[in-house]
Motif scaffolding. Sequence first.
Motif, PDB file in Angstrom:
ATOM      1  N   ALA A  84      -9.793  -0.213  -1.270  1.00 20.75           N
ATOM      2  CA  ALA A  84     -10.577  -0.590  -2.173  1.00 20.75           C
ATOM      3  C   ALA A  84     -10.282  -1.795  -3.188  1.00 20.75           C
ATOM      4  CB  ALA A  84     -10.689   0.708  -3.300  1.00 20.75           C
ATOM      5  N   THR A  85      -9.017  -2.119  -2.946  1.00 24.38           N
ATOM      6  CA  THR A  85      -8.317  -3.176  -4.073  1.00 24.38           C
ATOM      7  C   THR A  85      -9.244  -4.499  -3.751  1.00 24.38           C
ATOM      8  OG1 THR A  85      -6.459  -2.156  -3.811  1.00 24.38           O
ATOM      9  CG2 THR A  85      -6.414  -4.154  -5.152  1.00 24.38           C
ATOM     10  N   GLY A 121      -3.868  13.996   9.587  1.00 17.57           N
ATOM     11  CA  GLY A 121      -3.840  13.476   8.183  1.00 17.57           C
ATOM     12  C   GLY A 121      -4.067  11.840   8.644  1.00 17.57           C
ATOM     13  N   ARG A 122      -4.600  11.489   9.975  1.00 18.61           N
ATOM     14  CA  ARG A 122      -5.041  10.074  10.082  1.00 18.61           C
ATOM     15  C   ARG A 122      -6.500  10.078  10.612  1.00 18.61           C
ATOM     16  NH1 ARG A 122      -1.104   5.962  12.763  1.00 18.61           N
ATOM     17  NH2 ARG A 122      -1.871   6.650  14.720  1.00 18.61           N
ATOM     18  N   PHE A 123      -7.315   9.689   9.884  1.00 19.41           N
ATOM     19  CA  PHE A 123      -8.794   9.829  10.224  1.00 19.41           C
ATOM     20  C   PHE A 123      -9.329   8.226  10.223  1.00 19.41           C
ATOM     21  CE2 PHE A 123      -7.610  13.107   7.466  1.00 19.41           C
ATOM     22  CZ  PHE A 123      -7.741  14.280   8.571  1.00 19.41           C
ATOM     23  N   PHE A 126     -11.931   8.303   5.874  1.00 13.96           N
ATOM     24  CA  PHE A 126     -11.254   9.211   4.981  1.00 13.96           C
ATOM     25  C   PHE A 126     -11.637   8.704   3.392  1.00 13.96           C
ATOM     26  CE2 PHE A 126      -8.250   5.760   3.660  1.00 13.96           C
ATOM     27  CZ  PHE A 126      -8.545   4.714   4.829  1.00 13.96           C
ATOM     28  N   GLU A 132      -7.087   0.919 -10.625  1.00 13.70           N
ATOM     29  CA  GLU A 132      -6.594  -0.397 -10.922  1.00 13.70           C
ATOM     30  C   GLU A 132      -6.700  -0.965 -12.271  1.00 13.70           C
ATOM     31  OE1 GLU A 132      -5.852  -1.725  -7.796  1.00 13.70           O
ATOM     32  OE2 GLU A 132      -6.920  -0.606  -6.537  1.00 13.70           O
ATOM     33  N   ALA A 281       2.505   9.524   3.906  1.00 19.10           N
ATOM     34  CA  ALA A 281       2.142   8.912   2.699  1.00 19.10           C
ATOM     35  C   ALA A 281       1.067   9.685   2.072  1.00 19.10           C
ATOM     36  CB  ALA A 281       1.979   7.400   2.825  1.00 19.10           C
ATOM     37  N   LEU A 282       1.132  10.197   0.907  1.00 18.06           N
ATOM     38  CA  LEU A 282       0.084  10.503   0.154  1.00 18.06           C
ATOM     39  C   LEU A 282      -0.730   9.649  -0.703  1.00 18.06           C
ATOM     40  CD1 LEU A 282       1.998  13.597  -1.885  1.00 18.06           C
ATOM     41  CD2 LEU A 282       0.225  13.738  -0.041  1.00 18.06           C
ATOM     42  N   GLY A 283       0.038   8.653  -1.176  1.00 11.73           N
ATOM     43  CA  GLY A 283      -0.665   7.298  -1.838  1.00 11.73           C
ATOM     44  C   GLY A 283       0.363   6.246  -2.178  1.00 11.73           C
ATOM     45  N   TYR A 288      -0.554  -6.730  -7.616  1.00  9.87           N
ATOM     46  CA  TYR A 288      -0.916  -7.824  -6.761  1.00  9.87           C
ATOM     47  C   TYR A 288      -1.519  -9.033  -7.651  1.00  9.87           C
ATOM     48  CZ  TYR A 288      -4.984  -4.959  -8.122  1.00  9.87           C
ATOM     49  OH  TYR A 288      -5.825  -4.341  -9.032  1.00  9.87           O
ATOM     50  N   ALA A 307      -4.819   6.769  -3.447  1.00 13.51           N
ATOM     51  CA  ALA A 307      -4.221   8.033  -2.758  1.00 13.51           C
ATOM     52  C   ALA A 307      -5.205   8.804  -1.612  1.00 13.51           C
ATOM     53  CB  ALA A 307      -3.769   9.265  -3.727  1.00 13.51           C
ATOM     54  N   ARG A 311      -5.031  13.959   2.874  1.00 11.41           N
ATOM     55  CA  ARG A 311      -3.757  13.968   2.855  1.00 11.41           C
ATOM     56  C   ARG A 311      -3.054  14.975   1.601  1.00 11.41           C
ATOM     57  NH1 ARG A 311      -1.121   8.587   5.193  1.00 11.41           N
ATOM     58  NH2 ARG A 311      -2.510   8.402   6.839  1.00 11.41           N
TER      59      ARG A 311
HETATM   60  P1  HAM Z   1      -2.769   2.627   1.603  1.00  9.12           P
HETATM   61  O1  HAM Z   1      -1.395   2.648   1.452  1.00  9.12           O
HETATM   62  O2  HAM Z   1      -3.119   1.517   2.801  1.00  9.12           O
HETATM   63  O3  HAM Z   1      -2.915   1.326   0.195  1.00  9.12           O
HETATM   64  O4  HAM Z   1      -3.530   3.589   1.499  1.00  9.12           O
HETATM   65  C1  HAM Z   1      -3.384   4.680   0.319  1.00  9.12           C
HETATM   66  C2  HAM Z   1      -3.509   5.900   0.730  1.00  9.12           C
HETATM   67  O5  HAM Z   1      -4.555   6.294   1.691  1.00  9.12           O
HETATM   68  C3  HAM Z   1      -2.617   6.324   1.942  1.00  9.12           C
HETATM   69  O6  HAM Z   1      -1.177   6.682   1.245  1.00  9.12           O
HETATM   70  C4  HAM Z   1      -3.027   7.483   2.759  1.00  9.12           C
HETATM   71  O7  HAM Z   1      -2.917   8.766   1.858  1.00  9.12           O
HETATM   72  C5  HAM Z   1      -4.596   7.204   2.536  1.00  9.12           C
HETATM   73  N1  HAM Z   1      -5.016   6.477   3.972  1.00  9.12           N
HETATM   74  C6  HAM Z   1      -4.752   5.431   4.475  1.00  9.12           C
HETATM   75  N2  HAM Z   1      -5.249   5.334   5.726  1.00  9.12           N
HETATM   76  C7  HAM Z   1      -5.534   6.604   6.168  1.00  9.12           C
HETATM   77  C8  HAM Z   1      -6.298   7.107   7.051  1.00  9.12           C
HETATM   78  N3  HAM Z   1      -6.352   6.345   8.472  1.00  9.12           N
HETATM   79  N4  HAM Z   1      -6.516   8.568   7.055  1.00  9.12           N
HETATM   80  C9  HAM Z   1      -6.375   9.209   6.138  1.00  9.12           C
HETATM   81  N5  HAM Z   1      -5.811   8.758   4.959  1.00  9.12           N
HETATM   82  C10 HAM Z   1      -5.512   7.471   5.097  1.00  9.12           C
HETATM   83  C11 HAM Z   1      -4.357   0.942  -0.086  1.00  9.12           C
HETATM   84  O8  HAM Z   1      -5.379   1.311   0.484  1.00  9.12           O
HETATM   85  C12 HAM Z   1      -4.367   0.198  -1.161  1.00  9.12           C
HETATM   86  N6  HAM Z   1      -5.550  -0.455  -1.519  1.00  9.12           N
HETATM   87  C13 HAM Z   1      -3.515   0.691  -2.363  1.00  9.12           C
HETATM   88  C14 HAM Z   1      -3.725  -0.085  -3.794  1.00  9.12           C
HETATM   89  C15 HAM Z   1      -4.550   0.149  -4.779  1.00  9.12           C
HETATM   90  N7  HAM Z   1      -2.637  -1.142  -4.060  1.00  9.12           N
HETATM   91  C16 HAM Z   1      -3.027  -1.667  -5.196  1.00  9.12           C
HETATM   92  N8  HAM Z   1      -4.036  -0.814  -5.594  1.00  9.12           N
END
Ligand code: HAM
Length: 407
Positions: A84-85, A121-123, A126, A132, A281-283, A288, A307, A311
Motif C-alpha cells: 500500500a505504501t 499463511g502465504r497467498f 491477501f 501511514e 510475520a503478522l505485520g 520511509y 498487517a 495471518r
Molecule cells: P510487508 O512486510 O511486505 O510490508 O507486508 C506486511 C504484512 O502483510 C506481512 O507481515 C504479512 O502479514 C502480510 N503479507 C505479506 N505478503 C503476504 C502474502 N503473500 N500472503 C499473506 N500475507 C502476506 C508491507 O507491505 C509494507 N507496505 C508495510 C509498511 C507500511 N511499511 C510502511 N508502511
Amino acid sequence: MAERLQAPRGTFDVLPEEGELRLALHAAAGDLLGRAGYGYFESPVFEDTEVFARGVGQSTDIVQKEMFTFEDKAGRSLTLRPEATAGVCRAYAEHGMHKLPQPVKLWFWGPFFRHEAPQAGRFRQFTQVDAEALGSDDPSLDAELILLLAELLERARARDVRLRLSSLGDAAARESYGVELKAYLREHEGELSEEVRARIDANPLRAFDADHPGTRRVMEGAPLLLDRLAPADAEHFAGVRALLDSAGLAYELDPKLVRGLDYYTRTVFEFESGRLGAQNALGGGGRYDGLVEQLGGPPTPGVGWAAGIERILLASDLAVAGRAKVFVSWTGEAATAFAIARAVRARGGHAEMEQAGRSLKGQLKQADRIGATHVVLVGEGLEVKDMASGEQRPVASVDEAVEAVTP
Ligand code: HAM
C-alpha cells in the motif's frame, strides 16, 4: 455436467463464518485508528508499474519476481498493487496533501497481490490493514503506530506475539555501512550461499535473512548498521524507544531485522507470532523519509505499517459473540411472517424467516440450527416460543409478537 471451476492458485474464498471475524477486525481497526486521528483511505487496486518499481525498489523480491504486471489496451504497464505504501505516497503527492496540516494520517484495508509460492499463511491475493502517517518525523508517530498495531493484535486475540525493532539510519549511514558490509561479505565469499553471493552488490542486507548455515555463521560476525547510526538518527531511535518503554510495550532490539522493501529509513519493526509456521510475520513497517520525494512529491517524512488479516486470524483465538436471533416460522400467511421479520430488524434485532418450504418440524429444526433464541409461529393465529425454556404462548397481534421477541 459442466466442468467444475476453482479459484486461482494461492487465492481463497471467504466463507461467512470467517467473514464475520474479518468484519469484527475491520471494525476494531476503524475504531482504534479512527480515534487516533487516522482517516480512512483507498487507492486503486492497480497502479502504473512505475509506482512500485520506483517505490518498493528494483532490487527487492517483490519487484523482481512477485508483481502481477499487465498491459492495458493502450500498451501502458500496470501492476496489481503488492503493497500500500507506494500508492499512498503517490496519492499524497498527487493531491497536494503536503498543503494540509501535518501529519496526514491515513488507514486502509484491502486486497494485495504477490506472485509467491503459496503455502500456509502465504497467498497470491491477501488482505492488509495498513496505517501511514506522513509529513512529520516526530518519534511519537513511530511509537504511536507501533502501539496501535500492538493494540490491534491484542484486540484480535493474536497469540504468542513478539515485536522486533531496529533502526536503519539515513541514506548516508546506510551507504557507508553498505560499503563496509560488502567488503566483509567479499572477505567471506567462499562460505556464502550462491544466492547471497550473487546479490552482494545489489542487496547485501538480505544476507542477514538467509537460511543457509554457512551464510548464517558468517553473518554472526558481520558489522551492524545499528552501531553505525549518525547522531541525529541514534537520537531519533532513542526517542522512539523511550516512548515505547514508558508505554510498557515489550520488544526485542534486533539489529539484523531485514524488511523486504527498499524504502525504509530509521525505525523498522515487525510483529511475529509463534503460532504461525515459516511465514510468521503478522505485520511490520517502519519509516520511509525519502519515498514521497522519490515518487515526484516534495521531501516528506513518513512512517507506517501493514498487517496481514489472514495471518492474524491464523494466529488468533478471536470469536464473535453470538447475538439473539429470531426465527419466524410460518404455515399460515407468508406476508405476516415477512412483516414480522422486517419489524424485528427495524427494531435492531436479527430475524430470519422460513424461505425453503420446510414442514413445521423442519422449520423448528432450522430455528435450532441458526441458534434462534425465539421463534414466532405464524399459523392460524400467532404464537411465540422461547427456545431456552421451551415455553410457547399465543400472542394477540403482530406488534405483541415483535415486542415479545425483541430485547
Ligand atoms: P510487508 O512486510 O511486505 O510490508 O507486508 C506486511 C504484512 O502483510 C506481512 O507481515 C504479512 O502479514 C502480510 N503479507 C505479506 N505478503 C503476504 C502474502 N503473500 N500472503 C499473506 N500475507 C502476506 C508491507 O507491505 C509494507 N507496505 C508495510 C509498511 C507500511 N511499511 C510502511 N508502511
